[in-house]
Motif scaffolding. Structure first.
Motif, PDB file in Angstrom:
ATOM      1  N   VAL A   1       0.828  -1.212   0.000  1.00 44.35           N
ATOM      2  CA  VAL A   1       0.000   0.000   0.000  1.00 44.35           C
ATOM      3  C   VAL A   1       0.861   1.260   0.000  1.00 44.35           C
ATOM      4  N   LEU A   2       0.511   2.169  -0.901  1.00 47.70           N
ATOM      5  CA  LEU A   2       1.054   3.530  -0.917  1.00 47.70           C
ATOM      6  C   LEU A   2      -0.129   4.466  -0.745  1.00 47.70           C
ATOM      7  N   VAL A   3      -0.118   5.290   0.309  1.00 47.43           N
ATOM      8  CA  VAL A   3      -1.264   6.130   0.642  1.00 47.43           C
ATOM      9  C   VAL A   3      -0.898   7.595   0.532  1.00 47.43           C
ATOM     10  N   GLU A   4      -1.845   8.394   0.025  1.00 46.52           N
ATOM     11  CA  GLU A   4      -1.628   9.836  -0.066  1.00 46.52           C
ATOM     12  C   GLU A   4      -1.557  10.458   1.330  1.00 46.52           C
ATOM     13  N   LYS A   5      -0.922  11.625   1.378  1.00 53.36           N
ATOM     14  CA  LYS A   5      -0.884  12.386   2.621  1.00 53.36           C
ATOM     15  C   LYS A   5      -2.247  13.044   2.854  1.00 53.36           C
ATOM     16  N   PRO A   6      -2.581  13.461   4.095  1.00 50.04           N
ATOM     17  CA  PRO A   6      -1.915  13.011   5.309  1.00 50.04           C
ATOM     18  C   PRO A   6      -2.261  11.563   5.579  1.00 50.04           C
TER      19      PRO A   6
ATOM     20  N   GLY B   1      -7.732  18.691   9.415  1.00 54.50           N
ATOM     21  CA  GLY B   1      -7.019  19.916   9.758  1.00 54.50           C
ATOM     22  C   GLY B   1      -6.987  20.845   8.569  1.00 54.50           C
ATOM     23  N   GLY B   2      -6.373  22.014   8.780  1.00 54.35           N
ATOM     24  CA  GLY B   2      -6.324  23.033   7.744  1.00 54.35           C
ATOM     25  C   GLY B   2      -4.984  23.095   7.053  1.00 54.35           C
ATOM     26  N   VAL B   3      -4.449  24.318   6.962  1.00 55.87           N
ATOM     27  CA  VAL B   3      -3.273  24.547   6.128  1.00 55.87           C
ATOM     28  C   VAL B   3      -2.079  23.685   6.519  1.00 55.87           C
ATOM     29  N   LEU B   4      -1.853  23.471   7.791  1.00 52.83           N
ATOM     30  CA  LEU B   4      -0.638  22.772   8.200  1.00 52.83           C
ATOM     31  C   LEU B   4      -0.698  21.280   7.864  1.00 52.83           C
ATOM     32  N   LEU B   5      -1.863  20.665   8.024  1.00 48.40           N
ATOM     33  CA  LEU B   5      -1.991  19.234   7.759  1.00 48.40           C
ATOM     34  C   LEU B   5      -2.298  18.936   6.296  1.00 48.40           C
ATOM     35  N   THR B   6      -2.988  19.860   5.621  1.00 50.16           N
ATOM     36  CA  THR B   6      -3.476  19.578   4.271  1.00 50.16           C
ATOM     37  C   THR B   6      -2.568  20.127   3.183  1.00 50.16           C
ATOM     38  N   GLN B   7      -2.080  21.359   3.330  1.00 50.29           N
ATOM     39  CA  GLN B   7      -1.231  21.957   2.299  1.00 50.29           C
ATOM     40  C   GLN B   7       0.244  21.971   2.703  1.00 50.29           C
ATOM     41  N   ALA B   8       0.564  22.532   3.851  1.00 50.26           N
ATOM     42  CA  ALA B   8       1.962  22.745   4.241  1.00 50.26           C
ATOM     43  C   ALA B   8       2.642  21.489   4.762  1.00 50.26           C
ATOM     44  N   ILE B   9       1.919  20.390   4.883  1.00 47.45           N
ATOM     45  CA  ILE B   9       2.512  19.162   5.409  1.00 47.45           C
ATOM     46  C   ILE B   9       3.709  18.711   4.577  1.00 47.45           C
ATOM     47  N   HIS B  10       3.658  18.935   3.261  1.00 47.95           N
ATOM     48  CA  HIS B  10       4.779  18.537   2.408  1.00 47.95           C
ATOM     49  C   HIS B  10       6.056  19.268   2.805  1.00 47.95           C
ATOM     50  N   SER B  11       5.941  20.592   2.930  1.00 50.48           N
ATOM     51  CA  SER B  11       7.120  21.395   3.267  1.00 50.48           C
ATOM     52  C   SER B  11       7.557  21.149   4.703  1.00 50.48           C
ATOM     53  N   PHE B  12       6.588  20.991   5.606  1.00 51.07           N
ATOM     54  CA  PHE B  12       6.955  20.733   6.998  1.00 51.07           C
ATOM     55  C   PHE B  12       7.664  19.389   7.124  1.00 51.07           C
ATOM     56  N   ASP B  13       7.141  18.371   6.463  1.00 47.52           N
ATOM     57  CA  ASP B  13       7.783  17.058   6.507  1.00 47.52           C
ATOM     58  C   ASP B  13       9.194  17.125   5.947  1.00 47.52           C
ATOM     59  N   LEU B  14       9.378  17.857   4.858  1.00 47.10           N
ATOM     60  CA  LEU B  14      10.716  18.001   4.287  1.00 47.10           C
ATOM     61  C   LEU B  14      11.639  18.720   5.258  1.00 47.10           C
TER      62      LEU B  14
ATOM     63  N   THR C   1      11.755  29.281  12.605  1.00 45.64           N
ATOM     64  CA  THR C   1      10.490  29.996  12.489  1.00 45.64           C
ATOM     65  C   THR C   1       9.647  29.359  11.391  1.00 45.64           C
ATOM     66  N   LEU C   2       8.369  29.192  11.656  1.00 44.03           N
ATOM     67  CA  LEU C   2       7.429  28.612  10.699  1.00 44.03           C
ATOM     68  C   LEU C   2       6.268  29.568  10.480  1.00 44.03           C
ATOM     69  N   VAL C   3       5.914  29.819   9.231  1.00 37.17           N
ATOM     70  CA  VAL C   3       4.711  30.578   8.879  1.00 37.17           C
ATOM     71  C   VAL C   3       4.065  29.874   7.694  1.00 37.17           C
ATOM     72  N   THR C   4       2.827  29.415   7.871  1.00 31.86           N
ATOM     73  CA  THR C   4       2.113  28.751   6.775  1.00 31.86           C
ATOM     74  C   THR C   4       0.717  29.342   6.656  1.00 31.86           C
ATOM     75  N   THR C   5       0.252  29.526   5.431  1.00 31.98           N
ATOM     76  CA  THR C   5      -1.074  30.081   5.216  1.00 31.98           C
ATOM     77  C   THR C   5      -1.586  29.739   3.825  1.00 31.98           C
ATOM     78  N   THR C   6      -2.903  29.734   3.668  1.00 28.84           N
ATOM     79  CA  THR C   6      -3.523  29.681   2.341  1.00 28.84           C
ATOM     80  C   THR C   6      -4.258  30.979   2.054  1.00 28.84           C
TER      81      THR C   6
END
Length: 334
Positions: A93-98, A176-189, A231-236
């Motif tokens: 299994v390969l699953v999409e984020k999150p 969740g919102g921006v951090l779990l749905t959009q910014a998770i890629h950059s945060f994980d990296l 420092t972290l700043v994430t937004t949509t």
């Protein structure tokens, strides 16, 4: 691989586009036996673009012994149940984020994968960009010296129409919102590069630019794995959307990863640039990015199956990033 791996795709939302293009590129390694959706309308629209056999019968997909692996692209709230069914049927299994809506649900899915003894990976494709790989090599090889400070910015934009789609920006569907749905890629990296050891402080907000249940702005002060400040700043809510940015200040130089472009500047006068492959989906067109990194994720998944090893981004790795996301959100809401 000496033979093609029988594979199926379950879920045909927007994420199916880069995965399908990747599977076409990997035609020499995979035999796409099915693409599956509960919606006949969505299946018909998909098959107008791609040549793979389609079905609305998930049970038939899982019962087919020729299907050895499944890519799960359903909404996050269904990952545990769909993934567990695939594993119980003997599929990799390969699953999409999150990984899932919550860490607890994600832990159940990861535990099921370990019990099944199957390859289990998570699609966090920013780790596979050429610039990301070069930056990791520079850090691991000591080229930047000691990490003195870090910065992560994700100034993206999503119009209200995006959140008006059923379930978008809700806890029940997305978790969740921006951090779990959009910014998770950059945060994980970012976490994979320099680590995170502490959440010092955080702010979590939903701005007036959106009507939604979850947050569209998160700011935080963190400590990296070595204790350096970050420092972290994430937004949509940053119209019209700008490329994500990771900066690392080292004792021997500075790294700026902007979208997929890396600039390394060393104190001894040397410099190096790795150019980006394309856009990053930072604006209203959420699929405005090349599929190269998705192809690399799938290729690594295939390699893992062949070699009997874990994929680069395991369920445990995804859980670690999600636990830190939870900690940031808890600090901001507290």
């Amino acid at each position: 691989m000496t033979r093609k791996l029988g594979i199926a795709v379950i879920g045909l939302g927007p994420a199916a586009l880069p995965h399908s293009r990747s599977l076409i590129d990997l035609a020499g390694r995979v035999d796409v036996r099915y693409v599956a959706s509960r919606s006949q309308e969505r299946l018909d629209a998909y098959r107008a673009q791609f040549p793979f056999p389609g079905t609305t019968d998930i049970d038939a997909v899982l019962a087919d012994e020729a299907v050895e692996a499944v890519i799960v692209l359903t909404p996050p709230a269904s990952h545990r149940d769909v993934g567990t069914r695939c594993l119980a049927a003997g599929k990799h299994v390969l699953v999409e984020k999150p990984l899932e809506l919550t860490v607890a649900r994600g832990e159940e899915l990861v535990a099921a994968a370990r019990r099944a003894g199957k390859a289990f990976g998570v699609v966090l494709q920013h780790r596979f960009r050429p610039a990301s790989l070069r930056l990791k090599a520079a850090l691991d090889g000591g080229e930047l010296g000691t990490v003195e400070a870090g910065l992560l910015q994700v100034p993206w934009w999503r119009p209200q129409s995006y959140y008006d789609e059923p379930g978008r920006g809700t806890m029940a569907r997305d978790g969740g919102g921006v951090l779990l749905t959009q910014a998770i890629h950059s945060f994980d990296l970012f976490r994979s590069l320099v680590g995170v050891s502490k959440v010092v402080a955080a702010q979590v907000r939903t701005t007036s630019l959106h009507r939604m249940e979850t947050e569209d702005y998160v700011g935080a002060l963190l400590e990296t794995g070595s204790g350096a400040p970050a420092t972290l700043v994430t937004t949509t809510a940053a119209h019209p959307g700008h490329p994500e940015r990771i900066e690392i200040i080292g004792s021997k130089g500075h790294a700026a990863l902007v979208g997929g472009r890396l600039q390394l500047s060393f104190l001894d006068g040397r410099s190096e640039v790795v150019e980006a492959e394309g856009n990053t989906g930072s604006g209203a067109n959420i699929m405005d990015f090349p599929h190269d990194a998705h192809r690399a994720v799938i290729a690594d998944f295939l390699d893992a199956i062949e070699a009997g090893r874990d994929p680069v981004v395991t369920g445990e790795e995804a859980l670690t990033s999600q636990r830190w996301i939870d900690a940031i959100l808890a600090a901001g809401r507290g």
